[in-house]
Design an enzyme around this catalytic site. Structure first.
Site, mmCIF file in Angstrom:
data_model
loop_
_atom_site.group_PDB
_atom_site.id
_atom_site.type_symbol
_atom_site.label_atom_id
_atom_site.label_comp_id
_atom_site.label_asym_id
_atom_site.label_seq_id
_atom_site.Cartn_x
_atom_site.Cartn_y
_atom_site.Cartn_z
ATOM 1 N N HIS A 86 0.824 -1.208 0.000
ATOM 2 C CA HIS A 86 0.000 0.000 0.000
ATOM 3 C C HIS A 86 0.860 1.261 0.000
ATOM 4 C CE1 HIS A 86 -3.987 1.874 1.718
ATOM 5 N NE2 HIS A 86 -3.675 2.308 0.512
ATOM 6 N N ASP B 42 10.379 -19.944 7.155
ATOM 7 C CA ASP B 42 9.702 -18.661 7.328
ATOM 8 C C ASP B 42 8.241 -18.894 7.693
ATOM 9 O OD1 ASP B 42 8.623 -16.133 7.227
ATOM 10 O OD2 ASP B 42 9.581 -15.585 5.333
ATOM 11 N N ASP C 58 8.886 -11.292 1.417
ATOM 12 C CA ASP C 58 10.247 -11.407 0.873
ATOM 13 C C ASP C 58 10.672 -10.114 0.184
ATOM 14 O OD1 ASP C 58 10.384 -14.087 1.638
ATOM 15 O OD2 ASP C 58 9.804 -14.834 -0.333
ATOM 16 N N ASP D 257 18.872 -11.987 -3.779
ATOM 17 C CA ASP D 257 18.643 -11.410 -2.467
ATOM 18 C C ASP D 257 17.831 -10.120 -2.643
ATOM 19 O OD1 ASP D 257 18.982 -9.851 -0.071
ATOM 20 O OD2 ASP D 257 20.727 -11.062 0.430
#
Length: 304
Positions: free
Chosen positions: A108, A229, A272, A287
């Site tokens: 957002h 994760d 991520d 990365d």
């Protein structure tokens, strides 16, 4: 056989280490943009809580090779326009020192940054959006106006208020307004107000600049990217709202398109993209910090 296994082990180590070793061969001014980079968080976002940044390690990495970086804070939950109005005085203060800024918004935060570029283009050199739902998110459409919205609103506003308290924001929270802004209807309404950079076709690219402001975007289409994760479980659940359409767990591939689309299919999920949670991401993708570094260098080379 042993030699093959050793060779494979070396390749794995090199593949894992390469992104973090980028500084070995990057010039010391690789990220030294003309104007500072200003980071704008997304829904349920913050600048820093208990020493943990929303943009996990991103600002420090950019600064390491010359960038001036500012991290802003706006309401974790509110409409695009309300968030944009909260962002505007922060941008005006930074631009008073540096002339202009390069806005980078996640989720957002992308439309929030676009709002500032729409009302004060004189303060903005560029807008880069990261995993932003420019045409809305099916997750917001599913919740907004549904029987679950009342409960979601109470829980969401409570969580938003806690995040705001811990990060010292001082803002009221409004999940309903936030959700509406991220629906297809709410996004279309905002895009009529701020059309610059929006694609004219469903999955195309938009104008690369308008009113002296350059536009860029990138996004992901990964969901379950790292078994360690825990946030992948949540994003795996929300991704069900997209059916078979490519998405990052909260934003569809085409919805992330804005201006010059750098790439729309990184194997990254929605968290991520800002190097969360705590730097856990796919071992087989760039990365996230490297992607931000590359964008800073792109802005530098464009004179921004």
């Amino acid at each position: 056989m042993k030699n093959c296994l050793k060779a494979l082990a070396v390749l794995v180590v090199v593949a894992w280490s390469a992104p973090s070793m980028a500084w070995w061969w990057s010039p010391s001014d690789y990220t030294d943009t003309r104007y500072p980079i200003v980071l704008v968080h997304g829904m349920f976002g913050f600048d820093s809580i208990a020493g943990v940044d929303y943009w996990y390690g991103v600002a420090e990495d950019l600064r390491s090779d010359g960038a001036d970086v500012y991290t802003t804070q706006v309401p974790a939950l509110d409409s695009t326009i309300a968030r944009g109005e909260a962002l505007l005085p922060q941008i005006a203060s930074i631009a008073a020192i540096h002339g202009k800024v390069n806005l980078v918004g996640h989720s957002h935060g992308g439309p929030t940054a676009r709002y500032v570029a729409r009302v004060r283009p004189d303060l903005v050199a560029s807008v880069t959006t990261v995993g932003s739902p420019h045409t809305g998110s099916p997750v917001a459409d599913l919740i907004y106006g549904s029987p679950a919205e009342s409960l979601a609103g109470r829980l969401g506003n409570a969580l938003g208020s806690l995040i705001d308290l811990l990060s010292g924001g001082g803002y009221d929270q409004d999940l309903s307004s936030s959700l509406y802004s991220l629906t297809a209807e709410g996004s279309a309404e905002f895009n009529r107000f701020a059309p610059a950079g929006m694609p004219s076709t469903r999955c195309g690219e938009g104008a690369r600049s308008a009113n002296g402001v350059r536009f860029y975007s990138w996004g992901g289409t990964g969901v379950l990217t790292n078994a360690f994760d825990p946030s992948d479980v949540l994003l795996g659940t929300t991704s069900l709202a997209f059916g078979f359409s490519a998405n990052d767990g909260l934003v569809g591939r085409c919805s992330s398109h804005f201006g010059d689309v750098i790439r729309d299919n990184y194997f990254m999920n929605h968290l991520d993209e800002v190097n969360q949670a705590l730097g856990l991401h796919s071992l087989f993708e760039t990365d996230p910090k490297t992607v931000f570094r590359q964008q800073a260098n792109r802005l530098k080379n464009a004179g921004l």
